[in-house]
Design a protein around this motif. Structure first.
Motif, PDB file in Angstrom:
ATOM      1  N   LEU A 251      -0.685   4.738  -0.850  1.00  0.00           N
ATOM      2  CA  LEU A 251      -1.909   4.645  -0.044  1.00  0.00           C
ATOM      3  C   LEU A 251      -1.501   4.541   1.427  1.00  0.00           C
ATOM      4  CD1 LEU A 251      -3.726   2.043  -2.298  1.00  0.00           C
ATOM      5  CD2 LEU A 251      -4.222   4.477  -2.146  1.00  0.00           C
TER       6      LEU A 251
ATOM      7  N   GLY B 110      -3.656  10.640   2.308  1.00  0.00           N
ATOM      8  CA  GLY B 110      -4.267   9.344   2.495  1.00  0.00           C
ATOM      9  C   GLY B 110      -5.519   9.269   1.655  1.00  0.00           C
ATOM     10  N   ALA B 111      -6.477   8.569   2.159  1.00  0.00           N
ATOM     11  CA  ALA B 111      -7.660   8.306   1.365  1.00  0.00           C
ATOM     12  C   ALA B 111      -8.419   9.582   1.039  1.00  0.00           C
ATOM     13  CB  ALA B 111      -8.573   7.357   2.108  1.00  0.00           C
TER      14      ALA B 111
ATOM     15  N   LEU C 250      -5.974  -2.523  -4.031  1.00  0.00           N
ATOM     16  CA  LEU C 250      -4.967  -1.460  -3.919  1.00  0.00           C
ATOM     17  C   LEU C 250      -4.632  -0.807  -5.252  1.00  0.00           C
ATOM     18  CD1 LEU C 250      -2.495  -3.157  -1.418  1.00  0.00           C
ATOM     19  CD2 LEU C 250      -4.416  -1.664  -0.916  1.00  0.00           C
TER      20      LEU C 250
ATOM     21  N   ARG D 149      -6.588   2.038  -6.828  1.00  0.00           N
ATOM     22  CA  ARG D 149      -6.625   3.265  -6.036  1.00  0.00           C
ATOM     23  C   ARG D 149      -5.259   3.920  -5.945  1.00  0.00           C
ATOM     24  NH1 ARG D 149     -10.420  -0.161  -2.865  1.00  0.00           N
ATOM     25  NH2 ARG D 149     -12.389   0.954  -2.871  1.00  0.00           N
TER      26      ARG D 149
ATOM     27  N   TRP E 149      -6.814   0.617   3.580  1.00  0.00           N
ATOM     28  CA  TRP E 149      -6.652  -0.113   2.317  1.00  0.00           C
ATOM     29  C   TRP E 149      -5.986  -1.472   2.510  1.00  0.00           C
ATOM     30  CZ3 TRP E 149     -10.270   2.142   0.214  1.00  0.00           C
ATOM     31  CH2 TRP E 149     -10.417   3.525   0.256  1.00  0.00           C
TER      32      TRP E 149
ATOM     33  N   ILE F 139      -2.009   5.984  -5.907  1.00  0.00           N
ATOM     34  CA  ILE F 139      -1.842   7.419  -6.057  1.00  0.00           C
ATOM     35  C   ILE F 139      -0.519   7.725  -6.742  1.00  0.00           C
ATOM     36  CG2 ILE F 139      -1.406   9.514  -4.723  1.00  0.00           C
ATOM     37  CD1 ILE F 139      -3.639   8.438  -2.860  1.00  0.00           C
TER      38      ILE F 139
ATOM     39  N   SER G 179       0.835  -1.205   0.000  1.00  0.00           N
ATOM     40  CA  SER G 179       0.000   0.000   0.000  1.00  0.00           C
ATOM     41  C   SER G 179       0.858   1.238   0.000  1.00  0.00           C
ATOM     42  CB  SER G 179      -0.886   0.047   1.248  1.00  0.00           C
ATOM     43  OG  SER G 179      -1.850  -0.930   1.196  1.00  0.00           O
TER      44      SER G 179
ATOM     45  N   SER H 192      -8.548  12.004  -2.254  1.00  0.00           N
ATOM     46  CA  SER H 192      -9.151  11.631  -3.537  1.00  0.00           C
ATOM     47  C   SER H 192      -9.524  12.791  -4.469  1.00  0.00           C
ATOM     48  CB  SER H 192     -10.366  10.756  -3.298  1.00  0.00           C
ATOM     49  OG  SER H 192     -11.175  11.334  -2.307  1.00  0.00           O
TER      50      SER H 192
END
Lengths: 562, 338
Positions: A197, A305-306, A234, A237, A202, A239, A192, A309
């Protein structure tokens, strides 16, 4: 196997996994427009679900009412007793809830679903506290800035992107070595982190997914489960792109290491690190395109982090759409919320009939009084987006950029009162770049503005074109955009070679004027010159000469123009 | 039976845990705002805390959670019969969902009663259910403005007044507001922010080892919640005992004049708005002292609570990049060394 084939094989594996009803996973966020791929995937999902498993399809844009069930108006009026409809959540208990057009899901609907997935029971209400277990399959057809609420997406472990996949036969899973749960947790956390992430959510989702895969086949957890979990949870998503493996690894920058931290195999035994690397490699083929390695995107490394987005863009999921009702009669230009009004009036019918019996012989009507009236609330349409278009070329760039940055932040600090958004485009060299997509968040803006490079040519035409597109996008979301151009107006880079840069800039400016986008030109030339006013005329913009840019005066000019 | 994740099993996030404990010790403090990314265990911590608190006694069947010794209820508490006994219930923990309507929040007409008997009766809303407990708002910065206004009003007055649909009801609604939100997704209005006594910032743990530990514990909880909860039972019981002890000691904790003066100097140095900052400093520091061993609040207690009590009250200069926490730390250092 190509990346598209791999994605399809993974999607089929996900469908097979979902058929075993792994409720701990929450469900799947499926990005796909309606089409043969999606139909094929849904068919694959359905065929494996037993006939006894409920599969409910929610209406598009379902709100809390539809999910939880509420007063059934027709039945209530007919029986004179309150009759409550069964909500979709209860109907889907023990099975699957399909959400078509999930990007249009009402915010309250997303909040209810998130709470139910977290707590495994219905929130307080008519059927409050009832335990509910279900899988949510959110079919997200949204493009660009309309996406499934991150609130809900974060609770759905699997993320599938079916755009561009080619349905074909499923691949055959290779057998692989067994892994202990301890090692799996470590490897997934490292994988992750390598994908940018940071939130523990996650790797936890991935571990649950791997466990469910192993449980579906009734065998111990193995490396294949972990690899597939990484690809399903993972990788989509991710990044940032993981650093290249092997000795060719680029040297880390001299600046302090991003807080996310790259995986460090030496920190607890060689096993966990190398397994993590293996997992990341297996996911490399299915990473979303266009990811930058973390070293190239230092400002994104630290926080986030999440929640990083899409920020404010997804807020409330759409503009000008209904946003609840209020108990008051509608004023001019507002709409009556008919169903809510009837619901408010329904319980009183018996009382009102008794208190004021209908005239003998007259037909008894449904009685609505002023106090029953409900008004549909909508989002205010006149929300502004200020698009700053900042000339970062030449020698004065540094000071100019610092002040433009100040102006953006000053505007943002006022934004929460006025619900305004700010975007920032900087241009230098040969291109313009959107540094800050429209946002209301000061925190996000600060990060995006942290280091603006300066110097180089002046590609005004390309900058105007970029702002033009941004402006149209804002307008499509129901906002009213204003373009604020900070420049001395001396274009010297055209969009295509051989065209006079000034003519090209004027053409781009006229296109903006023709589209009816509002613009302000803040002329920062140290001495008055012809180019600034000329460009302002083509833009149909107000021309404000500010030889020494100051954040406060820029803001004053913008607010006077708004 | 569903098991909640144990409070003591939460990895790291010390400041958030401390703020929640302080709020648990002094319910009059007035709420905690938790800023941070998604998936940092905010909701888990708040839910876990409410499980640790000793049960409260309420009038049996009272939908407003009225205390027996405060009877009669200040409102037409319609479901209570005359000689109602009391019973112990867990501290109320109410989730305010994002999409909640005004009806749900303040309460509305009881449909069942209106339809079947034609009687106007009040069906209490979430505010009534949260009385004497916690009102938790996840993503508070995304809450609809008109609901925010309503909450502010009730949070200030401690009572909810409902005048609608021919109903006229007034009931006590004193609760600890616990908010959480991600500042990247929209700022919180300053008026609402000021309502929270304490604010903490949580971040995703930076160390991989911590993340691995979080995932391992959560995984163990997923697989066998009962065994996991049993494993942490003693640690949780200890926290519960220390909260109960601190509550008993709270009133006896002295606040020396020099500590008060230090707090006042700190606030004026930082330009923190209003008296609310000083008051919160004093109350939170006292609660922290009560959780510890001492008999009076010290400068150390003050320094420990200053960031969470003042962070969100500083007037912000948009061009100053220095975080509020750093400014507070600097000011404290100056004052303590002087």
């Amino acid at each position: 196997m190509t990346a598209a084939d791999q994605r399809w094989a993974d999607a089929l594996a996900a469908a097979r996994l979902l058929q075993t009803l792994p409720f701990a996973l929450g469900g799947a966020h499926v990005r796909a427009r309606p089409g043969p791929q999606r139909d094929a995937w849904l068919a694959a999902l359905r065929t494996g679900l037993g006939g006894a498993t409920p599969v409910c399809r929610a209406p598009a844009g379902a709100g809390a009412d539809a999910l939880l069930g509420g007063l059934d108006l027709a039945a209530t009026l007919a029986s004179g007793r309150p009759a409550f409809g069964e909500g979709l959540l209860k109907a889907a208990d023990g099975g699957v809830l399909l959400l078509p057009m999930a990007e249009r899901l009402a915010p309250d609907g997303a909040a209810v679903l998130a709470a139910v997935l977290d707590q495994g029971r219905l929130p307080a209400g008519p059927a409050g506290g009832h335990p509910v277990r279900l899988l949510v399959i959110a079919l997200d057809e949204g493009a660009d800035d309309e996406r499934l609420s991150p609130l809900l997406s974060a609770r759905l472990a699997l993320l599938l992107d079916l755009e561009g996949v080619r349905p074909g036969p499923a691949g055959v899973a290779a057998t692989s070595a067994a892994v202990s749960a301890e090692a799996a947790a470590g490897a997934l956390c490292r994988a992750s982190a390598a994908l940018g992430l940071d939130s523990p959510r996650w790797p936890l989702h991935a571990l649950r997914c791997a466990r469910a895969l192993a449980a579906a086949d009734a065998r111990p957890l193995n490396e294949g489960d972990l690899a597939l979990a990484v690809r399903l949870v993972l990788a989509p998503r991710a990044i940032c792109a993981p650093a290249a493996a092997g000795p060719a690894e680029p040297a880390p920058p001299p600046s302090p290491e991003p807080a996310g931290g790259a995986p460090r195999p030496e920190s607890d035994g060689p096993g966990a690190g190398s397994l993590a690397e293996l997992l990341v490699e297996s996911a490399r083929a299915v990473l979303p395109p266009g990811l930058e390695p973390e070293a190239a995107a230092p400002t994104r490394g630290a926080a986030g982090g999440a929640g990083r987005s899409r920020g404010a863009l997804q807020r409330a999921g759409g503009r000008g759409r209904p946003a609840g009702t209020q108990a008051r009669p509608p004023r001019a230009g507002e709409r009556l919320a008919l169903v809510e009004t009837l619901k408010a009036a329904a319980p009183w019918q018996a009382v009102r009939r008794r208190e004021q019996p209908p005239a003998p012989g007259a037909q008894d009507r449904f009685r609505v009084l002023r106090g029953d009236l409900r008004t549909q609330r909508r989002r205010r349409p006149a929300e502004m987006t200020s698009i700053f278009l900042v000339d970062a070329s030449g020698s004065a760039a540094v000071a100019r950029l610092a002040e433009a940055k100040g102006a953006v932040e000053l505007l943002l600090t006022r934004a929460y009162a006025r619900r305004d958004e700010v975007a920032l485009v900087a241009f230098r060299g040969t291109r313009a770049e959107v540094l800050l997509p429209p946002t209301r968040s000061l925190a996000r803006a600060r990060r995006a503005l942290a280091d603006l490079p300066g110097g180089g040519g002046t590609p005004i035409a390309h900058a105007l074109e970029t702002a033009h597109l941004l402006g149209l996008g804002c307008r499509a979301r129901g906002r009213s955009p204003t373009i604020i151009l900070l420049t001395d107006g001396r274009a010297n880079v055209a969009r295509t070679a051989g065209v006079d840069p000034m003519d090209d800039a004027e053409a781009a400016a006229r296109a903006i004027a023709a589209a009816g986008l509002r613009a302000i030109l803040i002329d920062v030339a140290p001495r008055p010159r012809a180019e600034g006013p000329r460009l302002a005329r083509a833009l149909g913009a107000r021309h404000v000469a500010l030889p020494r840019v100051e954040a406060g005066r820029v803001v004053a000019a913008v607010e006077a123009g708004a | 039976m569903a098991f909640a994740y144990p409070f003591s099993a939460i990895v790291g996030q010390e400041e958030m845990k401390r703020a929640l404990l302080i709020a648990a010790v002094d319910p009059r403090l007035g709420g905690v705002m938790v800023f941070g990314d998604r998936g940092t265990g905010k909701s888990t911590a708040v839910r876990a805390l409410s499980q640790l608190l000793p049960p409260i006694r309420v009038v049996a069947g009272c939908p407003f959670n009225c205390a027996p010794d405060r009877a009669p209820c200040p409102v037409p508490c319609t479901r209570k019969d005359g000689r109602a006994g009391s019973r112990a219930v867990p501290v109320p923990f109410v989730d305010l969902p994002l999409g909640a309507t005004e009806d749900r929040v303040v309460g509305s007409l009881d449909l069942e009663a209106a339809l079947s008997t034609g009687v106007r009766r009040f069906e209490p809303g979430l505010l009534a259910r949260a009385h004497r407990g916690f009102l938790y708002i996840d993503e508070v910065n995304l809450l609809e403005d008109h609901i925010v206004d309503l909450l502010l009003d009730v949070a200030v007055s401690g009572e909810s007044v409902v005048e609608r649909e021919g109903l006229s009801v007034r009931h006590a609604a004193r609760f600890q507001l616990i908010g959480s939100g991600n500042p990247e997704e929209g700022e919180l209005r300053p008026q609402l922010l000021d309502r929270f006594a304490l604010s903490v910032e949580v971040t995703t743990p930076a160390a991989i080892e911590d993340r691995v530990e979080i995932v391992r514990r959560r995984d163990a909880f997923d697989r066998d919640p009962q065994a996991f909860v049993a494993m942490w039972q003693e640690a949780d019981a200890q926290v519960a005992r220390s909260i109960a002890r601190a509550r008993r000691r709270l009133e006896r904790i002295a606040v020396p004049d020099e500590v008060l003066a230090l707090g006042a100097r700190l606030c004026s140095e930082l330009g923190a708005d209003g008296l609310r900052g000083e008051l919160t400093l004093m109350r939170a520091g006292r609660a922290l002292a009560a959780l510890g061993r001492g008999e009076s609040m010290t400068g150390k207690d003050l320094a420990a609570v200053a960031p969470m009590a003042l962070r969100h009250r500083l007037r912000r200069n948009p061009l100053d990049e220095t975080g509020s926490s750093a400014r507070i730390a600097r000011a404290l250092e100056g004052l303590l060394s002087a």
